[in-house]
Design a protein around this motif. Structure first.
Motif, PDB file in Angstrom:
ATOM      1  N   LYS A 161     -31.948 -29.883 -48.440  1.00 36.53           N
ATOM      2  CA  LYS A 161     -31.189 -29.569 -47.233  1.00 36.53           C
ATOM      3  C   LYS A 161     -30.391 -28.286 -47.344  1.00 36.53           C
ATOM      4  CE  LYS A 161     -27.370 -32.661 -48.590  1.00 36.53           C
ATOM      5  NZ  LYS A 161     -26.605 -33.872 -48.210  1.00 36.53           N
ATOM      6  N   ASP A 162     -30.090 -27.839 -48.572  1.00 34.12           N
ATOM      7  CA  ASP A 162     -29.332 -26.593 -48.736  1.00 34.12           C
ATOM      8  C   ASP A 162     -30.223 -25.434 -49.166  1.00 34.12           C
ATOM      9  OD1 ASP A 162     -29.797 -27.783 -51.198  1.00 34.12           O
ATOM     10  OD2 ASP A 162     -27.910 -27.107 -52.093  1.00 34.12           O
ATOM     11  N   PRO A 209     -32.181 -22.155 -48.667  1.00 29.55           N
ATOM     12  CA  PRO A 209     -31.965 -21.117 -47.661  1.00 29.55           C
ATOM     13  C   PRO A 209     -33.125 -20.936 -46.680  1.00 29.55           C
ATOM     14  CG  PRO A 209     -32.312 -20.158 -49.849  1.00 29.55           C
ATOM     15  CD  PRO A 209     -32.125 -21.622 -50.039  1.00 29.55           C
ATOM     16  N   ARG A 225     -35.430 -23.338 -45.886  1.00 32.86           N
ATOM     17  CA  ARG A 225     -35.993 -24.659 -45.638  1.00 32.86           C
ATOM     18  C   ARG A 225     -36.709 -24.715 -44.284  1.00 32.86           C
ATOM     19  NH1 ARG A 225     -33.187 -30.376 -44.034  1.00 32.86           N
ATOM     20  NH2 ARG A 225     -34.303 -31.721 -45.501  1.00 32.86           N
ATOM     21  N   GLU A 248     -33.143 -35.459 -47.659  1.00 31.11           N
ATOM     22  CA  GLU A 248     -31.717 -35.185 -47.469  1.00 31.11           C
ATOM     23  C   GLU A 248     -31.028 -35.152 -48.831  1.00 31.11           C
ATOM     24  OE1 GLU A 248     -29.977 -34.303 -44.593  1.00 31.11           O
ATOM     25  OE2 GLU A 248     -32.087 -33.947 -44.113  1.00 31.11           O
ATOM     26  N   ASP A 274     -29.738 -32.254 -52.137  1.00 30.98           N
ATOM     27  CA  ASP A 274     -29.443 -30.843 -52.384  1.00 30.98           C
ATOM     28  C   ASP A 274     -30.365 -30.317 -53.480  1.00 30.98           C
ATOM     29  OD1 ASP A 274     -28.344 -31.608 -54.884  1.00 30.98           O
ATOM     30  OD2 ASP A 274     -26.336 -31.781 -54.028  1.00 30.98           O
ATOM     31  N   GLN A 275     -30.323 -29.020 -53.677  1.00 31.94           N
ATOM     32  CA  GLN A 275     -31.245 -28.384 -54.615  1.00 31.94           C
ATOM     33  C   GLN A 275     -31.050 -28.876 -56.045  1.00 31.94           C
ATOM     34  OE1 GLN A 275     -30.372 -24.221 -53.187  1.00 31.94           O
ATOM     35  NE2 GLN A 275     -32.607 -24.057 -53.319  1.00 31.94           N
TER      36      GLN A 275
END
Length: 286
Positions: A184-185, A187, A189, A200, A202-203
């Motif tokens: 979701k984070d 850049p 996506r 959902e 984070d990286q």
């Protein structure tokens, strides 16, 4: 978004499925390979009655990391290209999104391998000839079994976890290999990933379940099948992990389908199924 994937998966395997009697395969439905939150985790086994070759192939029942149930009699035809060659096929379900995470799905399918290997005599298979394949999220789970498995967890109180969850051959269709770009984070996506609750994350959390980051020289022979025009899981996922396999001297191949997207039809489906079966015949032969 799950339904088109499942229809595509069926069409892909049906493409090479010869017509035959259902009586030539024994179906063992809802084999329990573990429990979670008081519920059973299950797989279906499809065993050829004649000319079984002693090798097993696990199919990851997963699209968007959603895993659903259907009567095994309705899905038996999907596995005929393999059962006709003597393979015993296990259709493995995992804890499904959105209730369960990708990490939990990976843990589930790892347990399925341990269970099947521990019960090799029961299923009349060779514990050292186990393959795995899947499509999209199922391909991702297949690659995780190929790149991030272990020889068993000696300190576990569960005897099943003492068994290795390594596999001996992998085939991955249109598989995500680097979940960091889907997080979701991320850049860049893709907007479509917002429709998948499993993504959902984070990286940083995505790293542990990204097969690309786990490639090592002891990985099993791996075949990648990908569509050049895939807009959901772009071709770079397969190209990047193929480059990593080559660098690590892992036996591998990438077959690209120039006009295919996220799934194959027609002649592409026939060729992909043929390549999948040939890969397992080659690398799981006794």
């Amino acid at each position: 978004m799950r339904v088109p994937f499942q229809l595509c998966a069926a069409a892909l395997l049906i493409a090479m499925s010869p017509r035959g009697s259902a009586d030539d395969v024994i179906i063992s439905p809802d084999v329990v390979y573990g429990h979670k939150l008081g519920l059973a985790m299950t797989c279906d086994a499809f065993t050829p009655q004649e000319d079984a070759n002693g090798a097993a192939v696990l199919f990851m029942v997963s699209g968007g990391w959603y895993s659903g149930w259907s009567p095994p009699e309705q899905s038996q035809h999907m596995f005929r290209p393999l059962t006709d060659k003597g393979f015993t096929v296990f259709a493995v379900r995992h804890g499904s999104s959105p209730r369960f995470t990708i990490t939990e799905a990976v843990a589930d399918v790892r347990r399925s391998v341990r269970f099947i290997r521990a019960n090799a005599e029961r299923f009349k298979i060779d514990p050292d000839r186990i393959g795995v394949f899947g499509m999209s999220a199922g391909g991702h789970l297949s690659l995780m079994l190929g790149t991030a498995s272990d020889d068993g967890i000696a300190e576990s109180k569960d005897p099943i976890e003492h068994i290795s969850d390594r596999v001996n051959a992998v085939v991955a269709y249109v598989a995500p290999t680097d979940l960091r770009v889907m997080a979701k984070d991320a850049p860049d996506r893709l907007a479509a990933y917002g429709g998948f609750p499993a993504l959902e994350i984070d990286q940083q959390a995505a790293e542990v379940d990204s097969p690309l980051l786990h490639v090592s020289p002891d990985d099993p022979p791996t075949l990648l099948l990908a569509g050049v025009k895939d807009e959901l899981v772009p071709i770079f996922h397969s190209r990047n992990i193929q480059a990593a396999f080559q660098k690590a001297n892992v036996t591998s191949d990438l077959i690209e389908f120039e006009n295919a997207g996220h799934g194959f039809g027609g002649e592409d489906a026939r060729k992909a199924t043929e390549a999948m079966v040939d890969w397992f015949v080659t690398h799981l032969s006794k």
